[in-house]
Design an enzyme around this catalytic site. Structure first.
Site, PDB file in Angstrom:
ATOM      1  N   LYS A  87      35.088  38.821   1.630  1.00 36.25           N
ATOM      2  CA  LYS A  87      34.683  40.122   2.173  1.00 36.25           C
ATOM      3  C   LYS A  87      34.308  41.051   1.019  1.00 36.25           C
ATOM      4  CE  LYS A  87      36.573  43.194   5.743  1.00 36.25           C
ATOM      5  NZ  LYS A  87      37.837  43.580   6.367  1.00 36.25           N
TER       6      LYS A  87
HETATM    7  C1  E4P Z   1      37.289  45.552   9.130  1.00 34.36           C
HETATM    8  O1  E4P Z   1      37.217  44.397   8.792  1.00 34.36           O
HETATM    9  C2  E4P Z   1      38.374  46.462   8.796  1.00 34.36           C
HETATM   10  O2  E4P Z   1      39.454  45.690   8.330  1.00 34.36           O
HETATM   11  C3  E4P Z   1      38.919  47.251   9.957  1.00 34.36           C
HETATM   12  O3  E4P Z   1      38.370  46.842  11.189  1.00 34.36           O
HETATM   13  C4  E4P Z   1      38.939  48.707   9.752  1.00 34.36           C
HETATM   14  O4  E4P Z   1      39.583  49.299  10.858  1.00 34.36           O
HETATM   15  P1  E4P Z   1      40.202  50.764  10.818  1.00 34.36           P
HETATM   16  O5  E4P Z   1      39.098  51.751  10.850  1.00 34.36           O
HETATM   17  O6  E4P Z   1      41.063  50.828  12.025  1.00 34.36           O
HETATM   18  O7  E4P Z   1      40.984  50.860   9.524  1.00 34.36           O
END
Ligand code: E4P
Length: 220
Positions: A87
């Site tokens: 990622k």
């Molecule tokens: C995406 O991969 C992120 O880990 C995540 O969905 C972010 O979510 P949040 O806005 O609830 O922190």
């Protein structure tokens, strides 16, 4: 549509996995820090622990912010387990690193995406997944679901030889986000455990179950 759980908590991953509807996992540095993971050794072991529970894509985020660092971390994460998806953030260095890793056949997830332009760049760079953040856009009075719709529309204009990136709707906060993403045709959603569980619950199901249980007592 694939369901990923958005957490680094092993117990929550086990619960979601036991439901039999889980396809993968996404993590990020904030989620890792929430569960008290510290240091590279622990981080790498934790990813292996997640991979031992779920046999599907597990997004592991690079911690470097420069191109060279991201590439070397990405290669290391990729070598750790066949299910790891590297990622990387939507920055200039991140895009460059996605291109490099993608040329090497390494699967990537481009995160922190908030516009169609960014999603287009992620796809051009060869990202396997693009992660638009629905909830965080809603938080600033923008429309997260419209972004998913627009990205889908843009990607559909091209065949897979040109753009072959899956839409992974992230920052999912409630079941309506999931249902609307499914209507739009997002490939994947990633959500916390309580949001995945909320899909199962309905007050009329509870009322119906209670009645069945009461009536069962009458003839058993
Ligand atoms: C995406 O991969 C992120 O880990 C995540 O969905 C972010 O979510 P949040 O806005 O609830 O922190």
């Amino acid at each position: 549509m694939e369901f990923f759980i958005d957490t680094a908590d092993l117990e929550q991953i086990k619960i979601a996995h036991s439901m039999g509807i889980l396809d993968g996992v996404t993590t990020n540095p904030s989620l890792m820090s929430t569960i008290g993971i510290k240091g590279k050794k622990q981080i790498m072991k934790h990813y292996l622990d997640i991979c031992s529970i779920v046999d599907g894509p597990v997004s592991a985020e690079v911690l470097s912010t420069d191109y060279k660092g991201m590439v070397s971390e990405g290669e290391e994460l990729n070598d750790l387990h066949r299910n790891i998806i590297v990622k990387l953030p939507m920055t200039q260095d991140g895009v460059k690193a996605i291109r490099h890793l993608s040329n090497m056949g390494i699967r990537t997830n481009c995160t922190l995406v908030f516009s169609v332009g960014q999603a287009l760049v992620a796809a051009k760079a060869g990202a396997t997944y693009v992660s638009p953040f629905v909830g965080r856009l809603d938080d600033v009075s923008s429309d997260g679901l419209s972004l998913i719709k627009e990205i889908k529309q843009v990607y559909l204009n091209y065949d897979k030889c040109q753009l072959d990136t899956k839409i992974l709707a992230a920052s999912i906060r409630n079941q309506m986000h999931i249902i609307n993403c499914a209507k739009i045709g997002a490939d994947v959603i990633t959500a916390p455990l309580n949001v995945l569980q909320s899909l199962i619950n309905h007050p009329l199901t509870d009322i119906g179950m209670n009645k069945f249980i009461e009536d069962t007592k009458k003839f058993i």
